[in-house]
Write an enzyme that holds these catalytic residues in place. Structure first.
Site, mmCIF file in Angstrom:
data_model
loop_
_atom_site.group_PDB
_atom_site.id
_atom_site.type_symbol
_atom_site.label_atom_id
_atom_site.label_comp_id
_atom_site.label_asym_id
_atom_site.label_seq_id
_atom_site.Cartn_x
_atom_site.Cartn_y
_atom_site.Cartn_z
ATOM 1 C CE1 TYR A 16 -9.636 -6.040 5.009
ATOM 2 C CE2 TYR A 16 -8.774 -6.484 2.814
ATOM 3 C CZ TYR A 16 -9.387 -6.920 3.974
ATOM 4 O OH TYR A 16 -9.766 -8.231 4.104
ATOM 5 C CG ASP A 18 -2.081 -1.031 0.998
ATOM 6 O OD1 ASP A 18 -2.301 -1.457 -0.144
ATOM 7 O OD2 ASP A 18 -2.731 -1.398 1.994
#
Length: 804
Positions: A501, A413
């Site tokens: 998420y 990420d």
């Protein structure tokens, strides 16, 4: 008659009838207040209290009562600290300098293109640690503030990426290259940018060839779709290590574009190449369980077998099991009732000056990296530095599955800019209503004005509902007492949302010198088309599965225990066989446990993989500061979120997350090793390779040490993960705990402890002596302020949602 208290009238919107009969006893009057639809006011529908008639008949609003605490000044300092994020003034001065450099030939953000030179990101560049410590500890002049700037140079003959350091801020006069990176990084290895997803021409091509097929199967279109759109919103990069070719390849998955589209996958995906000129080229098509070489081949297959291919009607508002993220089902309570909420009777008890936080004996500086996310610096307890830096390094997710696009679904990420996506904290849910919100600021590729996320962090005190300590002595004639204190902690929270998420990241400071780093994933699971049983997912709905995946979280903890000369020792617990002198049989043995301290000499020795057969404690100590008993003061690192990575270290993308092979790695501090992860990880040369930090195997005895901590979990998705994964059971924590650092627990000074001792007369307990350390009364005699948050949101919706 009972009277309405003046101090709360403004907090009540509606009053019920009040009894007309007066009610007095022993010089007290019984005051009854009944309210309806109160907003931010007192708790429950009925509030009553006995008050002396002579008492002032008002209830105050909870607020700060001391000039020592509750001092919050979030304004940018004229002279920012060495750790502070770039200020608005500094970003403006930085860009003015960069755009005036003819040798850089930069294009402004609004006109940036893949074949232009433009600034991708800029953020604070921290000076060498040695210089910072000289400034902090000896009063030397603060090192000059500088910016790290990443530039994409698509306009030169051999496009590349460069990273430079620009300063001094706010009025730069020069730049130099980042010393620990190559001066030129191949353009194909650049971090993910908006041009990776500029696929409108590709959508038009797909619609022209396969639009009719997609409409017949899935009820929507890719272009001119009105309210029935199909969209490629999950993209998994086929990296160089996984493809064997140096090309920028993406698997793009098709969904029906409704809320929530991640739970509306269809059985269609494309493998596309983003060429150097920004154009997209289709390499493969996934459809109906097979790979095809072209759209035309796919359509021909469909026309032949359409009678056997599953169709999925486009969902509408009245579709049952709509998969939207809306509350539904029978309510938990038979009638609406407000949730319990925390009250701070004396107002907030911490101080903030710009980005420096102080609370009880704790103090630290708060920052946010655009790529790596939250960072804390100069963390002190009772004036002594415990850690120079504690920061997030990576949030990674590795999927498994039975389709090629699932095989390569690996998210690191940092490449999506964790820090830039930490925003939109919601009072009353994400943080308590009385939390303080702290912003972050940096320059990103899509705009030249500073990106300021007003709610990047929230800071608040929290009563955990658990005692920090307690004991009840119940021996009748020896000691009978109760003593305890509530566990109230300070929490700094941020919640980056990386596409699917949400990660709730907490830095928690306890009153006994313990610090906890906690991460809790929630959000929408990545889903995929299900058409047969497989060992990677349960079927969780019609045609729906969500592949098995492993979350990995890596943190940097640069510990300075009473200075920078530290050691890493394990306290190994081992069986110990001794003579059982109490046994009637001569020579009988008994097995117990003992511990042995083992000093780790080198970085390879300190690369820790947990083994239940050999339990141990992990400690960082200072050999130069022994106490009178010969103990070494230190901190224990307790990782309660450990996970095991079973993939081979050099397989596929695993080289990019080599830190995940260890639950803990300890290295000698180097300015040239600032991060464990790299935003260039999708290439066959990730630029930063964490394994190399360890493999040089330097001495770590009495050195400045850095702990690299990995936590994680395997997520086998179940039906209850729909439509959103809830947080209970998802949290993972690492604790830093004093270890022979203090003469006794520093928590003994925690405020508002209570001790009860019996008062006996003639061998009978008549009453109890109550001693309170701190405030002398336990009751709350004020009501919280109204928040007006809904009204604030209506005026400024960008605080909570992505604005157009």
């Amino acid at each position: 008659m009972p009277r309405l208290l003046d101090g709360i009238k403004e907090h009540l919107f509606d009053y019920a009838s009040i009894p007309t009969e007066p009610d007095t006893k022993l010089g007290f009057e019984y005051i009854i207040i009944i309210k309806k639809n109160a907003y931010g006011g007192i708790c429950d529908n009925l509030f009553y209290k006995w008050m002396p008639k002579s008492a002032k008949k008002t209830i105050p609003i909870c607020s700060r009562k001391s000039s020592l605490y509750g001092n919050v000044n979030l304004k940018e300092s004229i002279k920012p600290s060495v750790f502070r994020d770039l200020s608005k003034k500094e970003i403006e001065g930085l860009l003015e300098y960069l755009y005036n450099r003819s040798d850089l030939n930069l294009t402004i953000a609004d006109k940036a293109a893949i074949n232009a030179n433009y600034v991708f990101i800029s953020e604070i560049f921290l000076p060498p640690k040695r210089d910072v410590l000289e400034h902090l500890d000896t009063g030397c002049v603060q090192p000059r503030r500088e910016a790290r700037v990443m530039i994409f140079r698509g306009a030169i003959s051999n496009p590349d990426v460069i990273e430079i350091i620009v300063g001094p801020l706010p009025n730069p006069t020069g730049y130099r290259y980042v010393p620990y990176l190559p001066k030129s990084i191949p353009f194909i290895n650049r971090p993910i940018d908006v041009f990776d997803f500029s696929i409108k021409p590709l959508l038009e091509k797909i619609d022209k060839v396969a639009g009719k097929m997609l409409y017949e199967l899935y009820g929507g279109r890719l272009v001119d779709c009105s309210d029935r759109c199909l969209s490629f919103n999950v993209n998994s990069q086929l990296t160089t290590p996984l493809s064997g070719v140096r090309k920028r390849l993406w698997f793009s998955w098709l969904q029906q574009f409704t809320e929530h589209f991640l739970l509306r996958p269809v059985d269609f995906a494309i493998l596309r190449e983003v060429e150097d000129n920004g154009n997209d080229k289709i390499i493969k098509v996934w459809f109906d369980g097979s790979l095809f070489n072209s759209l035309e081949q796919t359509v021909a297959y469909y026309n032949t077998y359409k009678a056997y291919i599953v169709k999925v009607p486009y969902p509408t508002s009245d579709t049952k099991n709509d998969r939207t993220v809306n509350s539904r089902g029978k309510p938990s309570f038979n009638r609406p009732l407000k949730d319990p909420s925390q009250v701070s009777p004396d107002g907030i008890r911490y101080n903030i000056n710009d980005r420096h936080v102080s609370y009880t004996y704790w103090e630290f500086d708060v920052g946010m990296s655009v790529f790596y996310g939250p960072r804390l610096n100069d963390i002190r307890y009772k004036g002594e530095r415990i850690a120079y830096e504690i920061s997030l390094q990576e949030l990674a997710t590795f999927y498994s599955g039975d389709k090629p696009q699932e095989h390569v679904l690996n998210f690191l990420d940092t490449t999506w800019k964790i820090g830039a996506l930490a925003k939109y904290l919601h009072p009353g849910v994400d943080c308590p209503n009385d939390a303080t919100f702290i912003s972050s600021s940096f320059k990103v590729d899509t705009q030249d004005k500073p990106l300021i996320n007003e709610r990047a962090f929230c800071l608040f005190e929290f009563n955990t509902g658990m005692p920090l300590r307690r004991h009840n002595g119940y021996f009748k004639y020896l000691h009978r007492f109760y003593e305890g204190v509530a566990n109230v902690a300070l929490i700094l929270r941020t919640i980056p949302t990386i596409g699917i998420y949400d990660y709730v990241i907490d830095f928690i400071f306890y009153q006994n010198g313990v610090m906890e780093v906690k991460i809790t994933p929630t959000g929408i699971v990545t889903s995929s088309w299900h058409d047969h049983d497989n060992p990677y997912s349960f079927q969780v709905d019609n045609n729906l599965m969500s592949p098995l995946h492993q979350h990995l979280f890596n943190f940097k903890m640069d510990l300075d225990i009473k200075g920078t000369s530290n050691r890493f020792e394990t306290i190994d617990i081992e069986p110990d066989v001794v003579d059982n002198v109490c046994h009637k049989k001569l020579g009988a043995k008994i097995v117990q446990n003992r511990f042995i301290k083992r000093l780790k000499q080198t970085e390879l020795e300190a690369a820790y993989k947990f083994n239940f057969d050999y339990p141990k404690l992990l400690t960082f100590v200072n050999n130069n500061k022994k106490d009178k008993f010969g103990n070494l003061p230190g901190y224990k690192l307790l990782n309660k979120g450990m996970t095991k990575v079973m993939r081979p270290p050099n397989d596929g993308n695993n080289l990019a997350v080599s830190w995940s092979q260890y639950q803990l790695a300890v290295t000698k501090y180097k300015d040239s090793e600032p991060y464990s992860s790299s935003v260039y990880t999708h290439s066959d040369n990730p630029v930063i390779n964490f394994q190399e930090f360890i493999d040089d195997n330097e001495n770590i005895v009495d050195e400045d040490l850095v702990a690299w901590v990995t936590m994680g979990m395997h997520h086998v998705v179940q039906k209850e993960d729909l439509p959103v994964t809830h947080t209970p059971g998802q949290s993972h924590s690492t604790f830093l705990i004093p270890f022979n650092y203090f003469d006794e627990s520093p928590g003994m000074s925690a405020g508002n402890a209570v001790r009860l001792d019996p008062l006996d007369l003639n061998d009978k307990t008549k009453t109890v002596k109550i001693d309170r350390l701190g405030t002398k009364k336990s009751d709350v005699d004020c009501i919280p302020k109204r928040t007006y948050y809904d009204a604030v949101l209506k005026k400024n919706p960008c605080l909570a949602i992505e604005c157009l």
